[in-house]
Scaffold this motif. Structure first.
Motif, PDB file in Angstrom:
ATOM      1  N   GLU A  32      40.164  89.774  49.964  1.00  0.00           N
ATOM      2  CA  GLU A  32      40.846  90.873  49.258  1.00  0.00           C
ATOM      3  C   GLU A  32      40.997  90.537  47.779  1.00  0.00           C
ATOM      4  N   ILE A  33      41.234  89.280  47.492  1.00  0.00           N
ATOM      5  CA  ILE A  33      41.364  88.863  46.084  1.00  0.00           C
ATOM      6  C   ILE A  33      40.023  89.033  45.376  1.00  0.00           C
ATOM      7  N   LYS A  35      37.842  91.243  45.904  1.00  0.00           N
ATOM      8  CA  LYS A  35      37.605  92.668  45.656  1.00  0.00           C
ATOM      9  C   LYS A  35      38.414  93.203  44.472  1.00  0.00           C
ATOM     10  N   HIS A  36      39.378  92.413  44.010  1.00  0.00           N
ATOM     11  CA  HIS A  36      40.214  92.819  42.873  1.00  0.00           C
ATOM     12  C   HIS A  36      40.009  91.814  41.738  1.00  0.00           C
ATOM     13  N   GLU A  38      40.902  91.765  38.819  1.00  0.00           N
ATOM     14  CA  GLU A  38      42.070  91.573  37.948  1.00  0.00           C
ATOM     15  C   GLU A  38      43.004  90.474  38.471  1.00  0.00           C
ATOM     16  N   LEU A  39      42.775  90.019  39.703  1.00  0.00           N
ATOM     17  CA  LEU A  39      43.642  88.991  40.294  1.00  0.00           C
ATOM     18  C   LEU A  39      43.107  87.597  39.986  1.00  0.00           C
ATOM     19  N   LEU A  45      48.641  91.739  35.486  1.00  0.00           N
ATOM     20  CA  LEU A  45      48.507  92.729  36.555  1.00  0.00           C
ATOM     21  C   LEU A  45      49.337  93.940  36.155  1.00  0.00           C
ATOM     22  N   ASP A  49      48.184  98.706  39.237  1.00  0.00           N
ATOM     23  CA  ASP A  49      47.404  97.861  40.143  1.00  0.00           C
ATOM     24  C   ASP A  49      48.301  97.221  41.200  1.00  0.00           C
ATOM     25  N   TYR A  50      49.480  96.795  40.775  1.00  0.00           N
ATOM     26  CA  TYR A  50      50.412  96.180  41.717  1.00  0.00           C
ATOM     27  C   TYR A  50      50.848  97.198  42.773  1.00  0.00           C
ATOM     28  N   GLU A  52      49.218  99.819  43.745  1.00  0.00           N
ATOM     29  CA  GLU A  52      48.074 100.113  44.616  1.00  0.00           C
ATOM     30  C   GLU A  52      47.923  99.026  45.694  1.00  0.00           C
ATOM     31  N   ILE A  53      48.069  97.770  45.302  1.00  0.00           N
ATOM     32  CA  ILE A  53      47.986  96.664  46.265  1.00  0.00           C
ATOM     33  C   ILE A  53      49.110  96.795  47.298  1.00  0.00           C
TER      34      ILE A  53
END
Length: 199
Positions: A32-33, A35-36, A38-39, A45, A49-50, A52-53
């Protein structure tokens, strides 16, 4: 929000704890990280985005975990929230998952308190029942209402039953036996003056 660290969890090869500069943290799988993008440690962040997560990953997972926790035993709202936060969910996600389960009646502190009182009333005093339920995170008002609704045996009768069960005889009991019995009854939450009177 800045990402301070991304660290693997000690007991898991795939899960990572992401800690923010706000002291909040959450757990995601390594996939999952990835796929993002920005992480990353040191990256910022955004609130969007936060959120959405939280909404797409953490909340559905927390709801599923909550239902799993409730499969085998009834739990209080506070207990579910504690289990979820210990598992790496932010407090607001844990609370939302508990509210979700409560909306379907899977969590009900009043029901939990009533059942607890019913099953433990013969072994514990009213005061001890209340202390135990307070420790489980149930509000004092709910506990008092459930205690008032329950048909509890009087404290004196309960003490008398326990004295008979322990084969207490005031004529033959030694000082050591009396002291041991007093400690036992105090441990059950009975009042010292009541114990002294009944003995």
């Amino acid at each position: 929000m800045q990402i301070i660290s991304i660290e693997p969890l000690p007991a898991s090869k795939k899960r990572r704890r992401i800690t923010l500069d706000t002291r909040e943290s959450f757990v995601l799988y390594a996939g999952e990280i990835r796929k993002h993008p920005e992480l990353k440690e040191g990256a910022f962040l955004s609130d969007d985005d936060y959120q959405e997560i939280c909404e797409r990953i953490l909340l559905p997972r927390a709801k599923k975990r909550t239902l799993h926790l409730l499969e085998k035993q009834d739990r209080t709202r506070a207990d579910v929230i504690m289990k979820l936060t210990q598992g790496g969910y932010p407090i607001e996600i844990a609370e939302a998952a508990a509210d979700y389960a409560a909306s379907y009646g899977y969590i009900d502190d009043r029901r939990y308190a009533a059942n607890f009182i019913y099953f433990h009333q013969e072994k514990k005093s009213r005061r001890r029942l209340k202390q135990d339920l307070l420790r489980k995170g149930i509000s004092a008002d709910v506990i008092d209402e459930c205690l008032d609704e329950a048909e509890l045996t009087s404290e004196e009768d309960k003490i008398q039953e326990l004295l008979v069960k322990k084969h207490y005889d005031p004529k033959t009991a030694s000082v050591k036996d009396r002291a041991k019995l007093v400690r036992f009854l105090l441990g059950r939450g009975y009042d010292y003056e009541q114990i002294k009177t009944m003995m």
